[in-house]
Design a protein around this motif. Structure first.
Motif, PDB file in Angstrom:
ATOM      1  N   PHE A   1       0.827  -1.208   0.000  1.00 53.57           N
ATOM      2  CA  PHE A   1       0.000   0.000   0.000  1.00 53.57           C
ATOM      3  C   PHE A   1       0.857   1.253   0.000  1.00 53.57           C
ATOM      4  O   PHE A   1       2.032   1.254   0.339  1.00 53.57           O
ATOM      5  CB  PHE A   1      -0.962  -0.007   1.185  1.00 53.57           C
ATOM      6  N   GLY A   2       0.217   2.340  -0.429  1.00 55.19           N
ATOM      7  CA  GLY A   2       0.868   3.649  -0.454  1.00 55.19           C
ATOM      8  C   GLY A   2      -0.065   4.664   0.159  1.00 55.19           C
ATOM      9  O   GLY A   2      -1.263   4.436   0.250  1.00 55.19           O
ATOM     10  N   GLY A   3       0.494   5.790   0.626  1.00 53.50           N
ATOM     11  CA  GLY A   3      -0.358   6.843   1.172  1.00 53.50           C
ATOM     12  C   GLY A   3       0.056   7.246   2.562  1.00 53.50           C
ATOM     13  O   GLY A   3       1.177   6.968   3.003  1.00 53.50           O
ATOM     14  N   PHE A   4      -0.853   7.881   3.269  1.00 58.55           N
ATOM     15  CA  PHE A   4      -0.572   8.384   4.604  1.00 58.55           C
ATOM     16  C   PHE A   4      -0.284   7.223   5.560  1.00 58.55           C
ATOM     17  O   PHE A   4       0.633   7.290   6.381  1.00 58.55           O
ATOM     18  CB  PHE A   4      -1.762   9.210   5.097  1.00 58.55           C
ATOM     19  N   ILE A   5      -1.072   6.130   5.423  1.00 58.00           N
ATOM     20  CA  ILE A   5      -0.860   4.951   6.272  1.00 58.00           C
ATOM     21  C   ILE A   5       0.546   4.397   6.046  1.00 58.00           C
ATOM     22  O   ILE A   5       1.233   4.002   6.986  1.00 58.00           O
ATOM     23  CB  ILE A   5      -1.921   3.865   5.960  1.00 58.00           C
ATOM     24  N   GLY A   6       0.974   4.384   4.783  1.00 61.20           N
ATOM     25  CA  GLY A   6       2.330   3.929   4.470  1.00 61.20           C
ATOM     26  C   GLY A   6       3.367   4.795   5.142  1.00 61.20           C
ATOM     27  O   GLY A   6       4.392   4.303   5.631  1.00 61.20           O
ATOM     28  N   TRP A   7       3.077   6.091   5.202  1.00 58.65           N
ATOM     29  CA  TRP A   7       4.019   7.011   5.831  1.00 58.65           C
ATOM     30  C   TRP A   7       4.099   6.769   7.344  1.00 58.65           C
ATOM     31  O   TRP A   7       5.179   6.707   7.925  1.00 58.65           O
ATOM     32  CB  TRP A   7       3.590   8.462   5.543  1.00 58.65           C
ATOM     33  N   ILE A   8       2.929   6.618   7.969  1.00 54.04           N
ATOM     34  CA  ILE A   8       2.884   6.326   9.414  1.00 54.04           C
ATOM     35  C   ILE A   8       3.642   5.024   9.708  1.00 54.04           C
ATOM     36  O   ILE A   8       4.402   4.922  10.671  1.00 54.04           O
ATOM     37  CB  ILE A   8       1.413   6.197   9.898  1.00 54.04           C
ATOM     38  N   PHE A   9       3.463   4.055   8.848  1.00 57.27           N
ATOM     39  CA  PHE A   9       4.107   2.759   9.027  1.00 57.27           C
ATOM     40  C   PHE A   9       5.626   2.919   8.938  1.00 57.27           C
ATOM     41  O   PHE A   9       6.385   2.423   9.772  1.00 57.27           O
ATOM     42  CB  PHE A   9       3.590   1.805   7.946  1.00 57.27           C
ATOM     43  N   TRP A  10       6.065   3.633   7.899  1.00 62.29           N
ATOM     44  CA  TRP A  10       7.500   3.882   7.708  1.00 62.29           C
ATOM     45  C   TRP A  10       8.090   4.548   8.949  1.00 62.29           C
ATOM     46  O   TRP A  10       9.142   4.178   9.460  1.00 62.29           O
ATOM     47  CB  TRP A  10       7.669   4.799   6.483  1.00 62.29           C
ATOM     48  N   TRP A  11       7.351   5.538   9.434  1.00 64.11           N
ATOM     49  CA  TRP A  11       7.720   6.349  10.564  1.00 64.11           C
ATOM     50  C   TRP A  11       7.869   5.472  11.823  1.00 64.11           C
ATOM     51  O   TRP A  11       8.862   5.545  12.546  1.00 64.11           O
ATOM     52  CB  TRP A  11       6.563   7.332  10.717  1.00 64.11           C
ATOM     53  N   ALA A  12       6.867   4.639  12.062  1.00 64.44           N
ATOM     54  CA  ALA A  12       6.866   3.799  13.264  1.00 64.44           C
ATOM     55  C   ALA A  12       8.043   2.826  13.243  1.00 64.44           C
ATOM     56  O   ALA A  12       8.732   2.636  14.254  1.00 64.44           O
ATOM     57  CB  ALA A  12       5.542   3.047  13.371  1.00 64.44           C
ATOM     58  N   VAL A  13       8.308   2.222  12.088  1.00 66.67           N
ATOM     59  CA  VAL A  13       9.406   1.255  11.976  1.00 66.67           C
ATOM     60  C   VAL A  13      10.742   1.952  12.230  1.00 66.67           C
ATOM     61  O   VAL A  13      11.606   1.423  12.948  1.00 66.67           O
ATOM     62  CB  VAL A  13       9.392   0.587  10.574  1.00 66.67           C
ATOM     63  N   HIS A  14      10.914   3.149  11.684  1.00 68.33           N
ATOM     64  CA  HIS A  14      12.187   3.841  11.864  1.00 68.33           C
ATOM     65  C   HIS A  14      12.403   4.272  13.308  1.00 68.33           C
ATOM     66  O   HIS A  14      13.511   4.167  13.828  1.00 68.33           O
ATOM     67  CB  HIS A  14      12.290   5.022  10.889  1.00 68.33           C
ATOM     68  N   ILE A  15      11.357   4.748  13.946  1.00 72.97           N
ATOM     69  CA  ILE A  15      11.480   5.097  15.366  1.00 72.97           C
ATOM     70  C   ILE A  15      11.841   3.850  16.179  1.00 72.97           C
ATOM     71  O   ILE A  15      12.714   3.874  17.045  1.00 72.97           O
ATOM     72  CB  ILE A  15      10.148   5.690  15.902  1.00 72.97           C
ATOM     73  N   PHE A  16      11.184   2.733  15.852  1.00 69.47           N
ATOM     74  CA  PHE A  16      11.406   1.500  16.610  1.00 69.47           C
ATOM     75  C   PHE A  16      12.869   1.066  16.552  1.00 69.47           C
ATOM     76  O   PHE A  16      13.440   0.634  17.544  1.00 69.47           O
ATOM     77  CB  PHE A  16      10.491   0.394  16.075  1.00 69.47           C
TER      78      PHE A  16
END
Lengths: 447, 447
Positions: free
Chosen positions: B383-398
């Protein structure tokens, strides 16, 4: 048509009545320059702020960068960002090379900027009291480059000690000497002590960072001479409590690659940090003006250059006497002078009577020692301790520019307070990349 | 007695039974090296981690430093701090110059470090595909020094454009070309677009930063070739929405001081950024090993060097085939390889059977485009979009190391998201101070 038109078109310079709008040029975006620019927000003038950096620097917290507590960006704000909403103001990133007082032009490497009013707020750099040969061995702390260089020097000292082959070498590497017991020296000494005795304590396998010697050396009979004697004493006790050796009445006689000589005694160390004298920027030469011993320009009561009522000098660049004593080179003086000068200009432009002579209102002195001790000399209040530290902390947060920086600094202080850690322990240096960087910048700035 | 004793005394090397404790040396404290060291926490071995820097770098967020969103310290953690509680591990800050496979020693500028097991995790640097003459004009992004140099280059381009005398010069200064449409190129392009079109938009008086041209140039038919075609397309649309011109099927033919040549056409620009190829570190030479085209060392199924079961190579330094395809040079591969190699060593030391051959478990691919668009290819989800961005963000913070860094990055992202600003807009460069710094470091490291 000449180069100035790129900066300022005739259209911009003329208001509806055909009268030209006075041009105010401010050199330097430190505390004095930024205050002056902001105070001219609503004045009918065209303001140009020139700085060789793109950022305003909150110098009182620079020692935190040098001791790995904060990142450079946390205590900096882009000048363009600070002034972006001020429509009558533009920012030029350029190195000033001189001032043509006759033609009323500021000279930069690239072009000339004409002015009707000039504010010189170029600050100060280190002064080695006639011993410039000490400079390579005793770096000082005035810019972000200085701060990251000192951070590297301090952190590399521990790394080198961990690798050292013998006890003597290790001891020399872990001896830190701060020359000059003013606020910067006191704050640096406290922060290095915290770093060695707390933050790094379990990071090494072959050295005990807590065995580091930290000496604060002062020529005068006491540290923090701007404070009342009782608070100086308290500060000294607080430093000693942190493990700092405070040596007063100890003028430094020599600094070289092997260390320092104090009172005929050589102290072998590779870590000498200069926290003593400052000298004004070369503005005195630009203005061909009379200067004091520290190179500061002597100004009239309204902070203008004698014989040039259209030129003002503020902050560390100005030598301003009040009650027969020179005003100290601190941020509040620069800020009040910047605001005052803006008022003078606004009044003159409006054809009104000029405000009375500048007078500095001293709201107090603060200094901090380590992570939880501060001293304050505010009005009739004089106190030291945790409350002093909280007070120091609150004042510094308040004067930082921007919500982001305030929040970041607050968080990192709280974090450091509770964990005893320092978050920005970064040694960045790559000799191979340096040349590349230098070429890049030369290329870009040769446009 | 020789130099190794300073590092490791005989007492430390012997356990109670008089049997010597195996020495594991890990070169490089990136994702692979740190994982390997941590996984050896409880193993009966003596671990030494060597790195030329004092910090572990979270490379996936390096583009945020290059585009003024984060400070270097926010995405770095001191290696000593990461491993301080691990009593069987020490950290050495040194530049490795070679490996003596016969004597089983790692050579550094200062001393030799003997090993029983060696893990080479030295990462990669840029590769200009045989055109090293392009390097000065198209800097890449692998280290903090690279990132701050790029940040300076990008911010100075806007400053120079503001001062430019004619429209053509201005246009050339505000043209940014990213060579290589992998994740780094896509993320940089999105971030530069945000910077120009949002953060800087009201900061200048003579240019419109939003008029900047940003081109992402890719030789292959599509960007992000590691992703499914549909997601590549979505990413391209998202970039175009941000104002980035995406040029696929466009191999670069020439890069010089005037710009780039693509398909015989010259594009005049002063801002070319290399986000294409990587080449492995010189480890292949040290090990005298067979390497692939990118200089990566060919390894056996257990990631050991053929003929040297005691030497392992992981991460970007290793060329590892799986299902007839080479594993990509990404952090998850390095992390899984590091953990695996630590297990192999622990098993061998314990005299147990060796685990089966290394197999990479691909948990997915993520990329982000600008401030609120991300693409994800995770298992069966695409998937792409805002959810994809939140997901990317969460993984990088983790995966960031340390509470402090996680918090600082989260806050700065949230701040940037709501204000459209970028907080670390710092140009730091002082040619005069550079030489001083260089001398300082040479002095310190010559101990």
């Amino acid at each position: 048509m000449n180069t100035q038109d790129a900066i300022q078109t005739e259209k911009e310079r003329q208001d509806g009545t055909g009268k030209s709008i006075p041009r105010v040029v401010i050199i330097g975006a430190g505390f004095g320059g930024i205050r002056a620019a902001r105070a001219l927000h609503n004045a009918p003038v065209q303001v140009t702020v020139i700085d060789r950096n793109n950022h305003h620097l909150f110098q009182p917290l620079l020692y935190q960068v040098a001791t790995a507590g904060l990142s450079p960006a946390d205590i900096s704000a882009p000048i363009r960002g600070i002034l972006k909403k001020q429509k009558n103001t533009e920012v030029v990133m350029a190195e000033v090379t001189g001032v043509d007082l006759e033609q009323r032009q500021v000279l930069t490497q690239k072009r000339e900027l004409p002015y009707d009013y000039l504010v010189v707020a170029t600050g100060a750099s280190h002064s080695y009291f006639g011993h410039n040969e000490w400079a390579p061995y005793a770096p000082g702390l005035k810019s972000i480059v200085d701060a990251t260089a000192l951070r590297r020097k301090i952190l590399l000292a521990f790394e080198a000690a961990e690798m050292a082959q013998d006890e003597e070498q290790r001891r020399n590497l872990l001896t830190f000497v701060l020359v000059g017991g003013g606020p910067t020296g006191v704050e640096m000494a406290g922060a290095i002590a915290e770093l060695a005795h707390k933050a790094l304590v379990s990071d090494f396998r072959h050295i005990d960072p807590a065995s580091a010697r930290i000496l604060l050396v002062e020529a005068l009979p006491r540290i923090l001479p701007a404070f009342p004697e009782k608070l100086s004493k308290k500060a000294q006790q607080a430093l000693e409590h942190l493990g700092v050796e405070v040596c007063t009445n100890s003028p430094v006689e020599q600094i070289d690659e092997d260390g320092v000589v104090i009172g005929g005694q050589r102290l072998v160390t590779r870590n000498v940090i200069w926290t003593a004298g400052v000298a004004a920027s070369p503005a005195g030469k630009w203005l061909n003006a009379e200067v004091d011993r520290a190179g500061r320009v002597k100004v009239d009561a309204d902070l203008s250059l004698p014989g040039h009522p259209e030129v003002f000098v503020v902050g560390d660049t100005a030598s301003c006497m009040q009650d027969d004593k020179p005003l100290p080179g601190v941020a509040p003086v620069a800020m009040q002078e910047g605001t005052y000068v803006a008022e003078v200009i606004a009044q003159r432009v409006a054809g009104k009577e000029q405000p009375r002579a500048f007078r500095y209102k001293n709201k107090g002195n603060l200094a901090t020692i380590g992570r939880s001790y501060g001293i304050a000399d505010v009005g009739k209040l004089r106190f030291g301790g945790f409350i002093g530290w909280i007070f120091w902390w609150a004042v510094h947060i308040f004067f930082l520019i921007g919500f982001r920086n305030r929040f970041l600094v607050m968080f990192q202080w709280a974090w450091a307070y509770f964990t005893y850690q320092r978050g920005a322990r970064l040694i960045t240096f790559d000799p191979a990349a340096l040349q590349k960087q230098k070429e890049l910048v030369e290329e870009l700035t040769s446009v």
